[in-house]
Design a protein around this motif. Structure first.
Motif, PDB file in Angstrom:
ATOM      1  N   PRO A 134       0.826  -1.210   0.000  1.00  0.00           N
ATOM      2  CA  PRO A 134       0.000   0.000   0.000  1.00  0.00           C
ATOM      3  C   PRO A 134       0.862   1.263   0.000  1.00  0.00           C
ATOM      4  O   PRO A 134       1.750   1.418   0.835  1.00  0.00           O
ATOM      5  CB  PRO A 134      -0.813  -0.116   1.287  1.00  0.00           C
ATOM      6  CG  PRO A 134      -0.843  -1.578   1.587  1.00  0.00           C
ATOM      7  CD  PRO A 134       0.491  -2.099   1.131  1.00  0.00           C
ATOM      8  N   GLY A 135       0.607   2.128  -0.948  1.00  0.00           N
ATOM      9  CA  GLY A 135       1.357   3.375  -1.062  1.00  0.00           C
ATOM     10  C   GLY A 135       2.232   3.451  -2.295  1.00  0.00           C
ATOM     11  O   GLY A 135       2.723   4.528  -2.641  1.00  0.00           O
ATOM     12  N   THR A 136       2.433   2.325  -2.979  1.00  0.00           N
ATOM     13  CA  THR A 136       3.342   2.307  -4.128  1.00  0.00           C
ATOM     14  C   THR A 136       2.883   3.267  -5.226  1.00  0.00           C
ATOM     15  O   THR A 136       3.671   4.061  -5.744  1.00  0.00           O
ATOM     16  CB  THR A 136       3.450   0.889  -4.709  1.00  0.00           C
ATOM     17  OG1 THR A 136       3.944   0.001  -3.717  1.00  0.00           O
ATOM     18  CG2 THR A 136       4.392   0.875  -5.906  1.00  0.00           C
ATOM     19  N   THR A 137       1.613   3.200  -5.586  1.00  0.00           N
ATOM     20  CA  THR A 137       1.103   4.025  -6.682  1.00  0.00           C
ATOM     21  C   THR A 137       1.251   5.507  -6.354  1.00  0.00           C
ATOM     22  O   THR A 137       1.712   6.306  -7.176  1.00  0.00           O
ATOM     23  CB  THR A 137      -0.370   3.695  -6.971  1.00  0.00           C
ATOM     24  OG1 THR A 137      -0.501   2.284  -7.178  1.00  0.00           O
ATOM     25  CG2 THR A 137      -0.864   4.434  -8.192  1.00  0.00           C
ATOM     26  N   GLU A 138       0.875   5.873  -5.134  1.00  0.00           N
ATOM     27  CA  GLU A 138       0.889   7.281  -4.727  1.00  0.00           C
ATOM     28  C   GLU A 138       2.308   7.775  -4.451  1.00  0.00           C
ATOM     29  O   GLU A 138       2.669   8.902  -4.823  1.00  0.00           O
ATOM     30  CB  GLU A 138       0.030   7.454  -3.470  1.00  0.00           C
ATOM     31  CG  GLU A 138      -0.187   8.889  -3.032  1.00  0.00           C
ATOM     32  CD  GLU A 138      -1.079   9.681  -3.975  1.00  0.00           C
ATOM     33  OE1 GLU A 138      -0.836  10.895  -4.134  1.00  0.00           O
ATOM     34  OE2 GLU A 138      -2.012   9.090  -4.560  1.00  0.00           O
ATOM     35  N   LYS A 179     -13.365  -6.581 -10.886  1.00  0.00           N
ATOM     36  CA  LYS A 179     -12.131  -5.794 -10.932  1.00  0.00           C
ATOM     37  C   LYS A 179     -12.191  -4.656  -9.930  1.00  0.00           C
ATOM     38  O   LYS A 179     -13.029  -3.753 -10.019  1.00  0.00           O
ATOM     39  CB  LYS A 179     -11.969  -5.211 -12.340  1.00  0.00           C
ATOM     40  CG  LYS A 179     -10.524  -4.899 -12.711  1.00  0.00           C
ATOM     41  CD  LYS A 179      -9.788  -6.146 -13.139  1.00  0.00           C
ATOM     42  CE  LYS A 179      -8.400  -5.840 -13.700  1.00  0.00           C
ATOM     43  NZ  LYS A 179      -7.427  -5.413 -12.695  1.00  0.00           N
ATOM     44  N   VAL A 180     -11.304  -4.689  -8.939  1.00  0.00           N
ATOM     45  CA  VAL A 180     -11.177  -3.613  -7.954  1.00  0.00           C
ATOM     46  C   VAL A 180     -10.359  -2.482  -8.569  1.00  0.00           C
ATOM     47  O   VAL A 180      -9.319  -2.723  -9.191  1.00  0.00           O
ATOM     48  CB  VAL A 180     -10.509  -4.133  -6.668  1.00  0.00           C
ATOM     49  CG1 VAL A 180     -10.212  -2.982  -5.711  1.00  0.00           C
ATOM     50  CG2 VAL A 180     -11.378  -5.181  -5.996  1.00  0.00           C
ATOM     51  N   VAL A 181     -10.816  -1.234  -8.402  1.00  0.00           N
ATOM     52  CA  VAL A 181     -10.113  -0.080  -8.973  1.00  0.00           C
ATOM     53  C   VAL A 181     -10.068   1.046  -7.945  1.00  0.00           C
ATOM     54  O   VAL A 181     -11.083   1.402  -7.342  1.00  0.00           O
ATOM     55  CB  VAL A 181     -10.814   0.441 -10.247  1.00  0.00           C
ATOM     56  CG1 VAL A 181     -10.051   1.647 -10.811  1.00  0.00           C
ATOM     57  CG2 VAL A 181     -10.913  -0.637 -11.303  1.00  0.00           C
ATOM     58  N   GLY A 182      -8.885   1.608  -7.753  1.00  0.00           N
ATOM     59  CA  GLY A 182      -8.715   2.790  -6.915  1.00  0.00           C
ATOM     60  C   GLY A 182      -7.955   3.851  -7.688  1.00  0.00           C
ATOM     61  O   GLY A 182      -7.036   3.526  -8.464  1.00  0.00           O
ATOM     62  N   GLY A 183      -8.305   5.120  -7.519  1.00  0.00           N
ATOM     63  CA  GLY A 183      -7.642   6.212  -8.236  1.00  0.00           C
ATOM     64  C   GLY A 183      -6.951   7.179  -7.303  1.00  0.00           C
ATOM     65  O   GLY A 183      -7.324   7.311  -6.125  1.00  0.00           O
ATOM     66  N   CYS A 184      -5.934   7.878  -7.815  1.00  0.00           N
ATOM     67  CA  CYS A 184      -5.238   8.878  -7.004  1.00  0.00           C
ATOM     68  C   CYS A 184      -6.129  10.087  -6.725  1.00  0.00           C
ATOM     69  O   CYS A 184      -5.949  10.768  -5.715  1.00  0.00           O
ATOM     70  CB  CYS A 184      -3.963   9.328  -7.717  1.00  0.00           C
ATOM     71  SG  CYS A 184      -2.634   8.096  -7.664  1.00  0.00           S
ATOM     72  N   THR A 185      -7.057  10.369  -7.631  1.00  0.00           N
ATOM     73  CA  THR A 185      -8.031  11.451  -7.444  1.00  0.00           C
ATOM     74  C   THR A 185      -9.393  10.927  -7.892  1.00  0.00           C
ATOM     75  O   THR A 185      -9.496   9.856  -8.484  1.00  0.00           O
ATOM     76  CB  THR A 185      -7.666  12.688  -8.278  1.00  0.00           C
ATOM     77  OG1 THR A 185      -7.841  12.372  -9.669  1.00  0.00           O
ATOM     78  CG2 THR A 185      -6.232  13.133  -8.036  1.00  0.00           C
ATOM     79  N   SER A 208      -9.350   4.713  -2.685  1.00  0.00           N
ATOM     80  CA  SER A 208      -7.983   5.164  -2.934  1.00  0.00           C
ATOM     81  C   SER A 208      -7.161   4.032  -3.541  1.00  0.00           C
ATOM     82  O   SER A 208      -7.553   2.866  -3.501  1.00  0.00           O
ATOM     83  CB  SER A 208      -7.316   5.618  -1.627  1.00  0.00           C
ATOM     84  OG  SER A 208      -7.157   4.509  -0.750  1.00  0.00           O
ATOM     85  N   THR A 209      -6.016   4.393  -4.086  1.00  0.00           N
ATOM     86  CA  THR A 209      -5.103   3.366  -4.590  1.00  0.00           C
ATOM     87  C   THR A 209      -4.567   2.504  -3.447  1.00  0.00           C
ATOM     88  O   THR A 209      -4.348   1.308  -3.614  1.00  0.00           O
ATOM     89  CB  THR A 209      -3.934   4.001  -5.358  1.00  0.00           C
ATOM     90  OG1 THR A 209      -3.252   4.927  -4.502  1.00  0.00           O
ATOM     91  CG2 THR A 209      -4.422   4.727  -6.588  1.00  0.00           C
TER      92      THR A 209
END
Length: 434
Positions: A134-138, A179-185, A208-209
């Motif tokens: 958790p946190g890699t994308t952001e 499909k689970v999806v999280g976005g930065c915004t 969230s991502t």
């Protein structure tokens, strides 16, 4: 800008780029080819790219016929990463292994970002599907994109959507697995939903991502912990002279509150052996020691050595030493009926037995030749099973219970069988459960 991209995705006019043509990326690319006018599959391995463009599948459960259909619908493969500029969506499906210290190795993600950075542009969405903490994308991907002057959520859109492929599972496909999806915004999330809802039956948006990343870890840690529990129960039951498979079958008759998990020689695949360590590593940053998860990892990691000890004990009962004995391992794939050997415990078994002086070969109808992998290079080919061949080995270790094995012939002609999968329900002097 978001509206323009949303329109392209919703009208299926977008060009989809998928980086990494392995067990996750190739079936995903083929699925998108069903819906979008152009799909480009990127890979650094030229042999893979050539095979795809010729319609030759290198993954057993994906037929060449289905690959040809995808090519006819618009799928193309390429090693030319400058074509990233043509893509409206870029989906990253690259490996995220552990290093030798069992810490996250994100080098494949970072090198991929470096390769595509010169060709990124506004009005694109980038989605990471690789398992990670958790946190890699952001924390890792977002700064690398914004360093280019592309503001995430305005110029470019960034999402995390964990892969959920299960090679060889004919019940659930890329299309039917939610499909689970999280976005930065919020804008990123809406673009991510539009990207995936045209390819899968159900999209599950999360806040969230980080939530999406944690979801992937929970799914596989849940399996790892329960497999660790049943593997430990197997060791205890073995000491007590109790058949753990009989216990599981009896417990499974309870119609509530129990889910059957089955022991084996260890755990394999890219996710289950790896994911727990991604979370334990990240948890230390927050001062949390994930003792329960780490214990399961220790139990599962110890199973190949436990099986080798059972082999040694079984040979000893037949007045033979493991050193110099001829041993045949049945099954090198990490689970039955597939050719996927990622993190397979059979590879560890083979390595441990060789180091103890055994003369080891293998038989696997799905793996004709052992390829070089990160840790091992055995240069062995699969043995064809016949009564004469089976009788020539001092011990046969059933490591992966492929449906295509002739179990009756194996039982009849083997001198000694060490069964790590509980296939043989009724033991005889020649069958040892491990």
């Amino acid at each position: 800008m978001c509206n323009n991209l949303l329109s392209l995705l919703k009208n299926k006019n977008a060009t989809i780029g998928i980086v990494g043509m392995g067990y996750v990326g190739l079936p995903l690319a083929m699925r998108y080819a069903d819906s979008f006018r152009q799909v480009i599959g990127f890979d650094i391995v030229s042999e893979r790219v050539s095979a795809i463009n010729k319609g030759h599948s290198y993954i057993e459960h994906i037929s060449s016929e289905s690959l040809v259909v995808a090519l006819e619908k618009g799928l193309k493969a390429s090693t030319d990463f400058s074509r990233i500029n043509e893509c409206d969506a870029i989906i990253l499906c690259v490996p995220t292994p552990l290093n030798k210290y069992r810490e996250p190795d994100l080098s494949f993600i970072f090198s991929t970002i470096e390769q595509i950075q010169p060709y990124l542009r506004p009005k694109q969405v980038v989605s990471l599907e690789s398992t990670t903490y958790p946190g890699t994308t952001e924390e890792e991907l977002r700064p690398r994109l914004e360093k280019l002057g592309l503001v995430v959520g305005e110029h470019i859109f960034l999402v995390y959507s964990p892969e959920r492929e299960d090679p060889g599972n004919s019940t659930y496909t890329t299309q039917t697995i939610p499909k689970v999806v999280g976005g930065c915004t919020e804008a990123c999330l809406q673009v991510g939903i539009a990207l995936y809802e045209r390819a899968v039956d159900r999209v599950v948006p999360v806040s969230s991502t980080q939530t999406a990343e944690m979801t992937k870890l929970l799914e596989n840690i849940h399996r790892a912990v329960n497999i660790g529990l049943v593997n430990e129960m197997k060791v205890v039951a073995d000491r007590m002279g109790i058949d753990i498979h009989e216990v599981i079958d009896a417990a499974a008759t309870k119609p509530f509150g129990f889910t059957a998990y089955y022991p084996g020689p260890g755990i394999g695949g890219h996710c289950i052996p790896v994911d727990p360590f991604y979370l334990t590593w990240k948890a230390r940053e927050y001062g949390v020691h994930t003792r329960f998860i780490e214990l399961a990892g220790e139990v599962n990691s110890a199973m190949p050595l436990w099986v080798v000890d059972k082999v040694a004990d079984a040979l000893n009962q037949h007045k033979k030493a493991i050193n110099g004995s001829r041993i045949l391992i049945l099954g090198m794939a990490y689970k039955k009926n597939v050719d996927d050997m990622r993190e397979s415990p059979s590879l560890q078994l083979l390595d441990l037995l060789l180091h103890k002086g055994a003369r080891v070969q293998y038989s696997d109808p799905h793996v004709a030749r052992l390829p070089k992998v990160r840790k091992y290079n055995f240069e062995l080919v699969s043995v064809t099973l016949t009564p004469k061949v089976l009788a020539s080995y001092d011990a046969v270790v059933l490591a992966t219970a492929h449906d295509s094995f002739d179990y009756a012939m194996i039982a009849e002609h083997s001198q000694l069988i060490i069964d790590t999968r509980g296939h043989y329900k009724h033991t005889s002097p020649s069958i040892i459960k491990a």
